[in-house]
Design an enzyme around this catalytic site. Structure first.
Site, short mmCIF file in Angstrom:
data_model
loop_
_atom_site.label_atom_id
_atom_site.label_comp_id
_atom_site.label_asym_id
_atom_site.label_seq_id
_atom_site.Cartn_x
_atom_site.Cartn_y
_atom_site.Cartn_z
N GLY A 39 -47.18 34.17 11.04
CA GLY A 39 -47.76 33.17 10.14
C GLY A 39 -48.84 32.33 10.79
O GLY A 39 -48.93 31.12 10.56
N SER A 42 -52.32 29.92 8.93
CA SER A 42 -52.45 28.56 8.39
C SER A 42 -51.37 27.65 8.95
O SER A 42 -50.45 28.09 9.65
CB SER A 42 -52.32 28.59 6.85
OG SER A 42 -51.03 29.08 6.49
N GLY A 43 -51.49 26.37 8.64
CA GLY A 43 -50.43 25.39 8.88
C GLY A 43 -49.94 25.32 10.31
O GLY A 43 -50.73 25.28 11.27
N GLY A 45 -48.35 27.49 12.12
CA GLY A 45 -48.59 28.69 12.93
C GLY A 45 -49.98 28.68 13.53
O GLY A 45 -50.17 29.07 14.70
N ASP A 86 -46.69 42.24 6.82
CA ASP A 86 -46.19 41.60 5.60
C ASP A 86 -44.67 41.56 5.72
O ASP A 86 -44.01 42.59 5.67
CB ASP A 86 -46.63 42.38 4.36
CG ASP A 86 -46.15 41.71 3.07
OD1 ASP A 86 -45.21 40.89 3.14
OD2 ASP A 86 -46.71 42.02 2.01
N LEU A 87 -44.15 40.36 5.89
CA LEU A 87 -42.71 40.21 6.16
C LEU A 87 -41.84 40.62 4.98
O LEU A 87 -40.63 40.83 5.13
CB LEU A 87 -42.40 38.77 6.56
CG LEU A 87 -42.87 38.42 7.97
CD1 LEU A 87 -43.03 36.92 8.13
CD2 LEU A 87 -41.89 38.95 9.02
N ASN A 113 -42.33 31.88 12.56
CA ASN A 113 -42.86 30.69 11.90
C ASN A 113 -43.23 30.91 10.43
O ASN A 113 -43.17 29.97 9.63
CB ASN A 113 -44.09 30.23 12.70
CG ASN A 113 -44.97 29.29 11.93
OD1 ASN A 113 -44.74 28.09 11.89
ND2 ASN A 113 -46.00 29.83 11.27
N THR A 134 -38.45 37.47 2.92
CA THR A 134 -39.58 37.08 3.77
C THR A 134 -39.12 36.23 4.95
O THR A 134 -39.47 36.53 6.11
CB THR A 134 -40.58 36.24 2.93
OG1 THR A 134 -40.92 36.96 1.75
CG2 THR A 134 -41.82 35.90 3.72
N TYR A 183 -29.51 31.14 -9.58
CA TYR A 183 -30.71 30.94 -8.76
C TYR A 183 -31.35 29.58 -9.03
O TYR A 183 -31.54 29.19 -10.18
CB TYR A 183 -31.75 32.03 -9.06
CG TYR A 183 -33.05 31.83 -8.31
CD1 TYR A 183 -33.21 32.37 -7.04
CD2 TYR A 183 -34.11 31.11 -8.85
CE1 TYR A 183 -34.38 32.18 -6.32
CE2 TYR A 183 -35.29 30.91 -8.14
CZ TYR A 183 -35.42 31.45 -6.88
OH TYR A 183 -36.58 31.26 -6.17
N1 LIG Z 1 -44.43 22.18 6.03
C1 LIG Z 1 -43.21 21.65 6.01
O1 LIG Z 1 -43.02 20.48 5.58
C2 LIG Z 1 -42.03 22.43 6.52
C3 LIG Z 1 -40.78 21.80 6.51
C4 LIG Z 1 -39.67 22.53 6.98
C5 LIG Z 1 -39.84 23.83 7.45
N2 LIG Z 1 -41.08 24.40 7.42
C6 LIG Z 1 -41.22 25.79 7.90
O2 LIG Z 1 -42.36 25.88 8.73
C7 LIG Z 1 -42.87 27.22 8.70
C8 LIG Z 1 -44.38 27.19 8.63
O3 LIG Z 1 -44.75 26.69 7.37
P1 LIG Z 1 -46.11 25.88 7.10
O4 LIG Z 1 -45.71 24.54 6.65
O5 LIG Z 1 -47.05 26.03 8.24
O6 LIG Z 1 -46.64 26.66 5.81
P2 LIG Z 1 -47.93 27.58 5.55
O7 LIG Z 1 -49.18 26.88 5.94
O8 LIG Z 1 -47.80 28.05 4.14
O9 LIG Z 1 -47.72 28.76 6.56
C9 LIG Z 1 -46.82 29.80 6.31
C10 LIG Z 1 -47.45 31.10 6.75
O10 LIG Z 1 -46.53 32.15 6.43
C11 LIG Z 1 -47.28 33.26 5.94
N3 LIG Z 1 -46.52 34.15 5.08
C12 LIG Z 1 -45.90 33.86 3.92
N4 LIG Z 1 -45.37 34.98 3.39
C13 LIG Z 1 -45.66 35.99 4.24
C14 LIG Z 1 -45.40 37.38 4.24
N5 LIG Z 1 -44.74 37.98 3.25
N6 LIG Z 1 -45.83 38.11 5.29
C15 LIG Z 1 -46.52 37.53 6.30
N7 LIG Z 1 -46.82 36.22 6.35
C16 LIG Z 1 -46.39 35.45 5.33
C17 LIG Z 1 -48.41 32.61 5.16
O11 LIG Z 1 -49.47 33.55 5.02
P3 LIG Z 1 -50.21 33.76 3.59
O12 LIG Z 1 -51.02 32.53 3.39
O13 LIG Z 1 -50.96 35.01 3.78
O14 LIG Z 1 -49.11 33.88 2.56
C18 LIG Z 1 -48.76 31.41 6.02
O15 LIG Z 1 -49.76 31.70 6.95
C19 LIG Z 1 -42.15 27.91 7.54
O16 LIG Z 1 -41.16 28.77 8.07
C20 LIG Z 1 -41.49 26.77 6.79
O17 LIG Z 1 -40.30 27.18 6.12
C21 LIG Z 1 -42.17 23.73 7.00
#
Ligand SMILES: NC(=O)c1ccc[n+]([C@@H]2O[C@H](COP(=O)([O-])OP(=O)(O)OC[C@H]3O[C@@H](n4cnc5c(N)ncnc54)[C@H](OP(=O)(O)O)[C@@H]3O)[C@@H](O)[C@H]2O)c1
Length: 304
Positions: A39, A42-43, A45, A86-87, A113, A134, A183
């Site tokens: 990942g 973005s974000g 990662g 692609d996870l 991540n 995923t 769900y």
């Molecule tokens: N942000 C928060 O407040 C928060 C809080 C608690 C936990 N987290 C955890 O932190 C981690 C990082 O999240 P983030 O906040 O940085 O969000 P993010 O910016 O949406 O980053 C998540 C990344 O995962 C990738 N991804 C999603 N589905 C995928 C797939 N099927 N195959 C490959 N890559 C995939 C996305 O790529 P695409 O754009 O291509 O989909 C994106 O680059 C996550 O595990 C999340 O659960 C975040």
């Protein structure tokens, strides 16, 4: 700094809510070390890629396409070994395992991540609810496929979330992988994040001495993760973010602390938050459930 950050102190580690990824990795020499991060597009990662590569690590960056990894690396001015993954597609994850094995040798770290959150409607792919597929199942295939490449002092760092507390009362049940039983968007996300946490607990029990794994809550950060929450909620987070949420550099700190800081080199099986050991809920500490979920995942993966 956000308003919340003003009232948060440091924990026993010397770091806390406001610490950044750069601060927790300061002074760590990662030259000659290879760390895989999912990942990275973005974000959190992307920030993790920037900071770890900046400390000299060879970062194997995973995203849906190699182009996404290359664009991400260019955006933050670093190099990365780009691997498509692609996870939610077991064949793609297995191909990513094979490509990683071909292209790099020993792994010092794996940071799981990538993730998706709170899909409003139940989506099922390959017979598995999409968030579970995923966030947990895809990462299970990836990590178990690379464990024999983990260095003798290697670290597996698993992104969970405080949202693991929103899992249904049974926690995780991969004998019902489509999650037909009642769900909800947050229930299914919570279940997948509880599965991430239990994965790390069980992996800690299975790893040989010297290798470590920890799960973590990064904080609440405005990233693309909120894309399924709807426009109003997302806009509110955008406005309130600077006041109440962590910044992305702060959000990436706990995973970087777990992955490379000297203080966590021998720490294993813990749940971390704000760059310190934290407490998960009771389901997150349930060793029997952790073993059951691992075995259920193995049986499920064998059919995918
Ligand atoms: N942000 C928060 O407040 C928060 C809080 C608690 C936990 N987290 C955890 O932190 C981690 C990082 O999240 P983030 O906040 O940085 O969000 P993010 O910016 O949406 O980053 C998540 C990344 O995962 C990738 N991804 C999603 N589905 C995928 C797939 N099927 N195959 C490959 N890559 C995939 C996305 O790529 P695409 O754009 O291509 O989909 C994106 O680059 C996550 O595990 C999340 O659960 C975040």
């Amino acid at each position: 700094m956000s308003l919340v950050g003003l009232f948060k102190g440091k924990g026993p580690s010397g770091f806390g809510y406001t610490s950044t990824a750069e601060e927790v990795a300061a002074g760590v020499d990662l030259k000659g070390r290879t760390i895989l991060v999912t990942g990275v597009a973005s974000g959190l990662g992307l920030e993790t890629l920037r900071v770890l590569a900046g400390r000299g690590a060879t970062v194997v960056g995973l995203a849906r396409t190699e182009e996404k990894v290359q664009a991400a690396a260019k955006e933050v001015g670093v190099e990365a070994v780009a691997v498509a993954c692609d996870l939610s597609e077991p064949a793609s994850v297995r191909a990513a395992v094979a490509t990683t094995r071909d292209r790099v040798g020993e792994l010092y770290g794996i940071i799981t991540n990538a993730g998706i959150m709170a899909l409003p409607k139940r989506e099922v792919k390959h017979g598995v609810e999409l968030q579970m597929l995923t966030n947990h199942v895809g990462h299970f295939i990836l990590v178990t496929g690379l464990l024999d490449r983990l260095a003798s002092d290697g670290r597996v760092t698993v992104l969970s979330s405080a949202a693991h507390t929103g899992a249904p009362s049974f926690g995780v049940d991969l004998d019902d992988p489509t999650m037909e039983r009642g769900y909800t968007a947050w229930g299914a996300y919570g279940s997948s994040k509880l599965a991430n946490l239990l994965f790390a607990r069980e992996l800690a029990r299975r790893l040989p001495a010297g290798q470590v794994t920890n799960a973590l809550h990064p904080g609440v950060i405005h990233t693309n993760l909120g894309r399924h929450m709807g426009g109003v909620m997302s806009a509110m987070l955008g406005i309130a973010g600077p006041l109440f949420l962590k910044t992305i550099p702060q959000g990436a700190a706990t995973q970087c602390w777990a992955a490379v800081n000297a203080a966590t080199a021998t720490m294993t099986g813990e749940y971390l938050a704000d760059c310190n050991v934290a407490a998960s809920n009771a389901l997150g500490r349930d060793a029997a459930l952790a073993t059951r979920v691992w075995e259920q995942t193995e049986r499920l993966v064998a059919k995918l």
